[in-house]
Design an enzyme around this catalytic site. Structure first.
Site, PDB file in Angstrom:
ATOM      1  CB  THR B 110     -24.572  -7.343 -63.717  1.00 43.53           C
ATOM      2  OG1 THR B 110     -23.626  -8.572 -63.894  1.00 43.53           O
ATOM      3  CG2 THR B 110     -23.946  -6.169 -64.357  1.00 43.53           C
ATOM      4  CB  THR B 186     -18.232 -13.725 -56.816  1.00 40.28           C
ATOM      5  OG1 THR B 186     -17.552 -13.586 -58.193  1.00 40.28           O
ATOM      6  CG2 THR B 186     -19.638 -14.005 -57.185  1.00 40.28           C
ATOM      7  CG  ASP B 187     -13.239 -11.499 -58.365  1.00 39.47           C
ATOM      8  OD1 ASP B 187     -13.954 -12.609 -58.547  1.00 39.47           O
ATOM      9  OD2 ASP B 187     -12.456 -10.976 -59.180  1.00 39.47           O
ATOM     10  CE  LYS B 265     -14.504 -16.077 -57.235  1.00 40.86           C
ATOM     11  NZ  LYS B 265     -14.898 -14.867 -58.256  1.00 40.86           N
TER      12      LYS B 265
END
Ligand SMILES: [Zn+2]
Lengths: 695, 465
Positions: B110, B186-187, B265
């Site tokens: 999202t 984001t992962d 990340k």
């Protein structure tokens, strides 16, 4: 008498924001606090409820494992954030205002590594809820006799002011609906105060400063578990608000497992009158201030409703203040609407220092026309406060205007701007004689926001009482704090699982439930103690200590003895605490021997207070020795005789011959050694005789 | 309503379904619950599927949710029914012919969303109208058009999605858009950023990946700032590369643009989780201002020509070395048909002798073997120690300072591109094409600061002021 039939009988479906009565007594005379009777407040439709936030005494915070209750002592880092209103809560309230709030406010958090971790700054999701806190909350609910839910659901309650870095407070409902016996009500000892709900939530940050566009917070307090106890609006007079505040404070402390000291318990009070709506006054520190505060708020609402009625009489409608296409908040209002003009040209030669200064600093100066508002801005709403200040307070918060002053208005034409300038402004704004003008200055963006906010607040005058929270001032007046968030600000926290409350926890808590203050009061009164002293004792921190030290000797002490013990504790303990700077209680075994000695008649009742006082300040061994010294087996008469003899011999060294002075001197010679073992009246008469005083 | 459906008992299991049926209530019924604890009044909500089957969830009028255990409930009486239905208010995205055209692809995470305040469900906002409703600032940046390509969570992104995404980006560029934004969880954002860096070459316009660490239904979300800065970078930025645009510091200050092959990340939950490793970020971007930090970026061009090489061989793996690793692990991989192994070795690029024979067997079978580092920073240097030299002789190829994830994506792509030409794969792997290997590491390419020391305290106190 009281309008109980007008109050909802059961908890209403929606939060009861509006007073159930609509018949505002607009002609009700203006009176100061203290001049009205309960019946008068009934005519006003006065209703008030309380919310008490009490921090719990736990080792860690509620959703992370940082220590609870530790104060920040250093600044290791600062973090800057903004709050952005999320979509749906904007619906009912002034979305523009919230948007402006976000756009202009920088929120700074000062971090001390010993008091916060990454959870507090919203860089780590919550850990599991602290069970110690949950169990204390359950215990508090059991004591207040409210109905426990069987599963806790952590919710997010939105706060956009930055006081919580996530933008929401994690909170869970623990119990609903209960009643506290409200014996101190001025409406009669049979009253009750209904508790609407008790929730367990994380505390928010402390505000450090709020200047212009930057608000700074200290998050050491953030995340400390607290219970929020909310009452129904059952408090129908200002004095009852105070009494109710005291009762609730006792109730939420009854577990004993709560934090004490500054900031550990905070209360909000909400007030409405007939035709008005619930206004929340935040952070009232002292119960004694409550009556004056709520009285003034009642009249503020009355005055706002009078203003509304007058505006309606003049045919003013909210539509008059609307700005076309207000959603485009980046277009300045002086471009969007003829209600606002850029007044820099008209004011370019003004001698009024604040305006001149603003112009020198190349700031915006604009003027706003308020149709139909003539003389309304000067209408008094609180003691010494006009409606213009109501507007100003809100504009300052929302537009973050820094200069003082930043606005003037045409209801005080003989101040600030020259009459000719007002005339020019009137012409430029095309006002007629029933309009008012507000002049504002500040940076271009802020002045634009301010002009919009003035119009928005003016439009809300026709609603009557805007939904807002207010902050209280020491003189009992209040000022705008923020717009009350909408009812939809609560939504489930997707980061934490529901927590079932286990039957076993409840059973365990019930098995060691402490006595409530009201139950204790009943029990003590049954012993024969007088009502007022009992109430004070039952609510005091040493109530349990009292029970313990008199436990063995209740019969022997009798009512008079018990009263003496209660009075001695009430006098000596707070005195000692003030001097020693602590609030610790002595172990019962330290005081029990003293009470027992009095019960057996070995210690004269006058010796009770000095002995307790001594015990508080010395070791247990010293205290035992002291007490033994007071209980010498040698007949007191013999000792008295030798002391009287000694006094007579020393009389020659006394300079005064004035009888009373000599007597005082003599008492000072004899009494200390006998204190607690003999009636001072006996000593007095014997001294008079021995020294041959003419009294 | 006599017919009931599973929606009527959404998330509930026995014994509650029977109880609800017995009292004639469903989800969204307004009920008074008489329980052993007392009376509760509220709206019956769906139950989370992962919660226990024992509790009925009510929303009270105060907005709070509570759970009531089935065996405390004595009676449920229904007095109303209010079904929640939430729609995002759409506002037409204003078109401005003077502003650049930007294409936003959705992959499933999202980007913006609105919350269903009753259930807590997040409803994604994605159409331009919905996005404008939640992030109106976007209209000041560009003319935005959106396309939802798939709806998968970050962890479920895979080859199928990479190929489609690369082709669609190529199409958008050829269609004349001035920039492309890819919304992504984001992962695995850095995995996708790496693979797109290889599949989409010589782009004339910026390709900006963006997501959020705090969902956009929260007032403290990073989503809006990320999206605005990503859109601005795509619309106006001078850098025509695949980039990740995410928070710089944890404070709401500026975003960093990270090169797609050098970004990773680095924290499970911090906002400032994305870091450029072994180099400095490409640029800072903040409120309509982009400040390049590096000069050697590929500049934006006026043409709309781009090379799309959407290929992917799934028989590639990353082997994370650990002490006492046994040879059978590698044998098993070979046996299962893996064609490429990226080793994440220790130190300068080492594994123990025990696995040598297996590596040798793998190389002999034509499996491509490459060495990267679990230290993440620094270069593979296999000539320094004898171990390294021995491993080289086994046929393991060092990949300089290529990050293991980038190497994995590159090898998958290269094997897909040249399925029958091992030498071409090897050449491709050892030739930097998108900054995945750099000739030198700047002195500040490795900065993992230690908290607690005095100079860091000074620095952290000043990062925003
Ligand atoms: Zn913490």
């Amino acid at each position: 008498m009281n309008n109980h039939e007008n109050q909802p009988l059961a908890a209403p479906r929606a939060p009861a924001d509006h007073n159930p009565r609509l018949d505002t007594p607009l002609d009700f005379p203006d009176r100061d606090f203290g001049e009205l009777t309960p019946d008068d407040y009934d005519v006003l439709g006065f209703m008030s409820g309380l919310e008490v936030h009490q921090q719990l005494l736990t080792t860690s915070k509620l959703f992370c494992r940082c220590p609870a209750g530790q104060k920040a002592s250093r600044v290791d880092a600062e973090v800057l954030r903004h709050m952005r209103p999320t979509l749906s809560e904007l619906g009912e309230y002034d979305g523009t205002a919230l948007m402006e709030f976000k756009t202009h406010k920088e929120i700074v958090y000062r971090l001390d590594r010993n008091t916060v971790c990454t959870y507090e700054i919203d860089d780590t999701p919550p850990f599991l809820i602290d069970l110690e806190a949950v169990k204390i909350a359950i215990e508090a609910c059991r004591l207040m006799n409210v109905k426990l839910v069987s599963e806790l659901h952590v919710m997010r309650k939105q706060y956009l002011d930055g006081s919580i870095p996530t933008g929401f407070q994690r909170t869970a409902m623990v119990a609903v609906k209960g009643e506290l016996p409200f014996r101190t009500s001025e409406l009669g000892a049979d009253q009750t105060l209904r508790v609407r709900q008790v929730s367990l939530e994380e505390d928010s940050c402390r505000e450090v400063s709020d200047i212009g566009h930057r608000i700074t917070y200290q998050p050491d307090r953030l995340g400390i578990p607290l219970i929020e106890t909310v009452t129904e609006p059952d408090l129908l007079t200002p004095l009852d608000v105070q009494a109710g505040g005291r009762l609730l404070a006792q109730a939420v402390r009854a577990t004993g497992k709560v934090r004490r000291g500054a900031g550990a318990a905070r209360q909000d009070v909400n007030v409405s009158i007939a035709g008005g709506r619930r206004v929340e006054i935040k952070g009232v520190g002292n119960h004694r201030r409550l009556p004056q505060l709520v009285h003034i708020e009642a009249y503020r609402q009355l005055n706002l409703l009078r203003i509304k009625a007058e505006l309606e009489r003049r045919g003013v409608t909210p539509e008059l203040f609307e700005i076309p296409d207000a959603g485009r908040h980046r277009t300045p209002p002086w471009v969007q609407t003829p209600l606002v003009i850029d007044a820099r040209r008209i004011l370019r030669r003004s001698n009024y220092p604040p305006v001149r200064e603003a112009l020198e600093q190349k700031q915006m100066v604009c003027a706003v026309r308020l149709p139909g508002f003539r003389h309304i801005l000067a209408h008094r709403t609180q003691p010494g406060i006009t409606f213009a200040r109501e507007i100003r307070g809100r504009v300052r918060v929302i537009a973050c205007l820094e200069s003082r002053p930043f606005m003037i208005h045409s209801d005080v034409e003989d101040y600030g701007l020259a009459a000719s300038v007002w005339r020019q402004l009137r012409a430029a704004l095309r006002t007629d004689s029933s309009d008012a003008i507000v002049v504002l200055w500040g940076s271009e963006v802020d002045a634009g926001t301010a002009a919009r906010e003035v119009l928005a607040r003016a439009a809300e005058s026709l609603i009557g009482i805007p939904a807002e929270t207010r902050q209280s001032y020491p003189d009992g007046t209040t000022g705008f704090e923020r717009i009350l968030p909408g009812p939809d600000r609560m939504y489930p926290d997707t980061d934490t699982p529901p927590l079932p409350i286990e039957d076993q926890w409840i059973a365990e808590i019930d098995s060691r439930l402490p006595e409530t203050p009201w139950a204790r009061e009943d029990r003590l009164q049954a012993l024969g103690l007088d009502v007022v002293a009992t109430r004070r004792l039952a609510a005091s921190p040493w109530a349990t200590l009292f029970d313990e030290i008199v436990a063995e000797d209740r019969e022997a002490l009798g009512v008079a003895g018990l009263q003496r013990v209660a009075a001695a504790l009430e006098k000596r303990l707070p005195y000692f605490w003030r001097q020693a700077g602590t609030r610790s209680l002595p172990a019962p075994r330290v005081l029990t021997p003293i009470v027992q000695a009095m019960a057996r008649g070995e210690l004269h009742p006058d010796g009770l207070e000095p002995a307790i006082d001594f015990a508080l300040r010395h070791t247990e061994a010293e205290s035992t020795e002291y007490l033994a010294g007071r209980l010498k087996s040698e007949p007191v008469e013999k000792e008295l005789e030798s002391l009287l003899q000694l006094a007579a011999e020393n009389l020659v060294g006394v300079h005064t011959r004035e009888a009373q002075a000599v007597l005082r001197w003599g008492m000072g010679q004899v009494m200390p050694a006998l204190s607690g073992r003999i009636d001072p009246c006996d000593v007095r008469s014997k001294l008079i005789f021995k020294l041959g005083l003419a009294i | 309503m006599n017919m009931t459906t599973s929606e009527d008992f959404k998330g509930y299991r026995e014994p509650l379904i029977s109880m609800m049926k017995a009292f004639g209530i469903t989800v969204w019924s307004e009920v008074v619950a008489r329980t052993t604890q007392g009376e509760f009044e509220g709206l019956v909500l769906p139950r989370s599927e992962t919660a226990d089957p024992l509790h009925l969830v009510l929303k009270l009028s105060s907005g709070y949710n509570i759970g009531l255990r089935h065996d405390t409930i004595e009676e449920l009486s229904k007095f109303g029914y209010r079904k929640a239905s939430y729609k995002i208010p759409e506002k037409e995205f204003p078109k401005d012919p003077g502003k650049p055209r930007v294409k936003l692809f959705g992959t499933g995470g999202t980007i913006a969303s609105r919350l269903d305040y009753r259930t807590g469900a997040v409803i994604p906002a994605f159409s331009p109208g919905e996005l404008y409703g939640s992030v109106p600032e976007l209209a000041e940046v560009c003319n935005l058009e959106t396309e939802k390509l798939f709806g998968v969570f970050s962890e479920n992104m895979g080859p199928e999605q990479y190929l489609i995404l690369a082709e669609e980006i190529g199409k958008a560029i050829r269609d004349g858009y001035d920039g492309v934004v890819v919304g992504h969880g984001t992962d695995t954002m850095h995995h996708t950023a790496a693979v797109l860096s290889f599949m989409v070459q010589d782009s004339p316009v910026p390709i900006v990946m963006v997501g959020s660490q705090r969902s956009s239904d929260r007032p403290s979300s990073d989503a809006a700032q990320n999206l605005i800065n990503a859109a601005w970078t795509a619309a106006h930025g001078p850098i025509a590369e695949v980039m990740v645009c995410m928070f710089g510091p944890t404070s709401d200050r500026y975003n960093l643009l990270h090169r797609g092959t050098r970004v990773r990340k680095m924290h499970s939950s911090y906002r400032s989780t994305f870091r450029t490793l072994g180099d400095i970020p490409l640029a800072m971007v903040e409120q309509g201002k982009l400040t390049p930090l590096k000069e050697d970026f590929k500049p934006r061009r006026e043409d709309r020509e781009v090379t799309i090489q959407a290929c992917f061989d799934e028989r590639v793996t990353i082997l994370y070395y650990y002490p006492n690793m046994q040879a059978d692990i590698i044998d098993a991989l070979v046996e299962k048909g893996y064609r490429g192994i990226i080793i994440a070795g220790t130190g300068l690029g080492h594994v123990n002798r025990t696995v040598y024979p297996a590596l040798e067997r793998a190389a002999a079978q034509g499996v491509q073997l490459y060495m990267t580092l679990q230290t993440l920073w620094g270069f593979v240097q296999m000539y320094v120690y004898e171990t390294g030299r021995e491993i080289l002789e086994l046929g393991v190829v060092p990949l300089a300072n290529m990050l293991p994830e980038a190497a994995f994506m590159k090898l998958s792509w290269a094997l897909g591109l040249h399925p029958d030409d091992p030498q071409a794969v090897r050449t491709l792997m050892t030739t930097p094409i998108a900054g995945e290997m750099t000739p030198r590491e700047p002195h500040d390419g490795y900065l993992v600061f230690q908290g607690g020391i005095p100079e860091m305290k000074d620095f952290l106190g000043k990062t925003w002021s």
